[in-house]
Design a protein around this motif. Structure first.
Motif, PDB file in Angstrom:
ATOM      1  N   SER A  93       0.851  -1.194   0.000  1.00  0.00           N
ATOM      2  CA  SER A  93       0.000   0.000   0.000  1.00  0.00           C
ATOM      3  C   SER A  93       0.888   1.247   0.000  1.00  0.00           C
ATOM      4  N   ASP A  94       1.044   1.854  -1.172  1.00  0.00           N
ATOM      5  CA  ASP A  94       1.871   3.054  -1.286  1.00  0.00           C
ATOM      6  C   ASP A  94       1.258   4.227  -0.537  1.00  0.00           C
ATOM      7  N   SER A  95      -0.052   4.225  -0.415  1.00  0.00           N
ATOM      8  CA  SER A  95      -0.745   5.305   0.292  1.00  0.00           C
ATOM      9  C   SER A  95      -1.671   4.690   1.333  1.00  0.00           C
ATOM     10  N   ILE A  96      -1.588   5.182   2.566  1.00  0.00           N
ATOM     11  CA  ILE A  96      -2.436   4.696   3.661  1.00  0.00           C
ATOM     12  C   ILE A  96      -3.091   5.905   4.317  1.00  0.00           C
ATOM     13  N   TYR A 220       5.574   8.071 -15.601  1.00  0.00           N
ATOM     14  CA  TYR A 220       6.049   9.242 -14.860  1.00  0.00           C
ATOM     15  C   TYR A 220       5.861   9.047 -13.354  1.00  0.00           C
ATOM     16  N   SER A 221       4.718   8.511 -12.968  1.00  0.00           N
ATOM     17  CA  SER A 221       4.415   8.350 -11.547  1.00  0.00           C
ATOM     18  C   SER A 221       5.299   7.309 -10.877  1.00  0.00           C
ATOM     19  N   LYS A 232       9.921  11.820  -3.746  1.00  0.00           N
ATOM     20  CA  LYS A 232       9.581  12.453  -5.021  1.00  0.00           C
ATOM     21  C   LYS A 232       8.644  11.563  -5.832  1.00  0.00           C
ATOM     22  N   ARG A 233       8.810  10.256  -5.698  1.00  0.00           N
ATOM     23  CA  ARG A 233       7.928   9.342  -6.417  1.00  0.00           C
ATOM     24  C   ARG A 233       6.480   9.525  -5.970  1.00  0.00           C
TER      25      ARG A 233
END
Length: 332
Positions: A93-96, A220-221, A232-233
């Motif tokens: 999970s890159d975002s939580i 890009y992402s 930065k990613r």
């Protein structure tokens, strides 16, 4: 972590604040618009989501820990996971985030948890919190959040970042500025996405503002080897989603239909259509009274190299108390 790192972190936090609100409210607006005009069609579209069952007895909720708060039954918390996974993978999970509907204080809150946070994962020991999703999917991820931060989350929504190309192509592409440093890496990622997805998107040949198709934007992402590394990613991911939201604000309801048809198969949740409509109605009833916080808070965490791996270490009891006070008592 150095003071300069924290200063940069604060800048990123400000950018992410408006973006998180846009994503959350944008999704609710799309859902409610379709519900109004679509009726039964709305229910049919939402059935495209991957709806799974959670074992409510295995979510790590300790009711005794919440007795000091009087509003826990009135305040609704939902875990939000952004996962970057290719076919056949669960992904990390890159975002939580935790979306909180707080009618007691008349607020919507988005609470972000740093993905490198060093926490205990049941059955796996101390590790990065985002690894819980790869180890045991949303159920273990929710359990990890609840056990470490003393919360009562029972529901979740997970979105696979791989759905981005379809969204962007339906919207006709997005405009994003590519730096000279990013130009050195982006075409390798474009080739990688082309190979995996069977697409044939062209290379980017110069720096500056570019009109990117879905494959190029996803490439890009995923760039991560420039200065700033993984920070930065994740910033690039937010840039892409922000560009999508800009396009969505001028899109027709008809394009919403196409978008949801393409995107919902990438969405996993334990909520049904009725739950989502009810939550969306309540959220919009609260209005634009929106806030965001992030844990561990700036100044309370420190980067550490443990066994050759970077972790964000912090005092878990302090973070737990701060997070619960914010979510349930509206104390910052």
């Amino acid at each position: 972590m150095s003071q300069n790192d924290y200063n940069e972190s604060k800048k990123r936090k400000k950018k992410k604040k408006s973006l998180g609100f846009k994503i959350f409210i944008g999704f609710l607006c799309v859902v409610l618009a379709l519900a109004v005009v679509g009726g039964g069609y709305f229910i049919g579209i939402l059935s495209k989501m991957d709806n799974i069952k959670l074992n409510k007895d295995n979510l790590g909720i300790v009711e005794d820990e919440l007795k000091e708060y009087n509003n826990t039954s009135k305040i609704k918390n939902i875990a939000l996971f952004g996962v970057d996974a290719t076919d056949g993978e669960t992904g990390r999970s890159d975002s939580i985030m935790i979306a909180t509907l707080d009618p007691v204080h008349n607020k919507l809150k988005l609470t972000s948890i740093m993905r490198d946070s060093y926490v205990n994962i049941d059955g796996y020991g101390m590790d990065k919190i985002n690894h819980a999703y790869a180890y045991g999917g949303p159920e273990l991820s929710i359990k990890t959040i609840n056990e470490n931060f003393g919360l009562n989350i029972q529901d979740f929504v997970s979105v696979n970042f791989s759905s981005l190309p379809k969204i962007i192509n339906i919207l006709g592409g997005v405009d994003i500025e590519i730096t000279n440093e990013e130009l050195k890496y982006i075409n390798k990622y474009i080739d990688d996405v082309n190979r995996k997805d069977g697409t044939n998107s062209p290379h980017i040949t110069y720096a500056g503002v570019q009109h990117l198709d879905g494959t190029q934007a996803l490439a890009y992402s995923r760039i991560r080897y420039t200065a700033g590394g993984d920070y930065k990613r994740t910033e690039r991911q937010r840039t892409v989603i922000d560009a999508i939201f800009t396009k969505l604000t001028s899109a027709s309801i008809g394009s919403y239909n196409s978008l949801l048809n393409e995107v919902l198969p990438y969405v996993q949740t334990n909520l049904n259509a009725g739950d989502i409509l009810s939550l969306g109605t309540k959220a919009l009833g609260i209005g634009n009274n929106l806030e965001q916080d992030r844990f561990p808070r700036d100044g309370y965490g420190e980067g550490a190299n443990i066994g050759g791996i970077y972790y964000l270490t912090f005092d878990i009891e302090t973070a737990k108390q701060q997070m619960r006070d914010y979510i349930f008592n509206d104390v910052r």
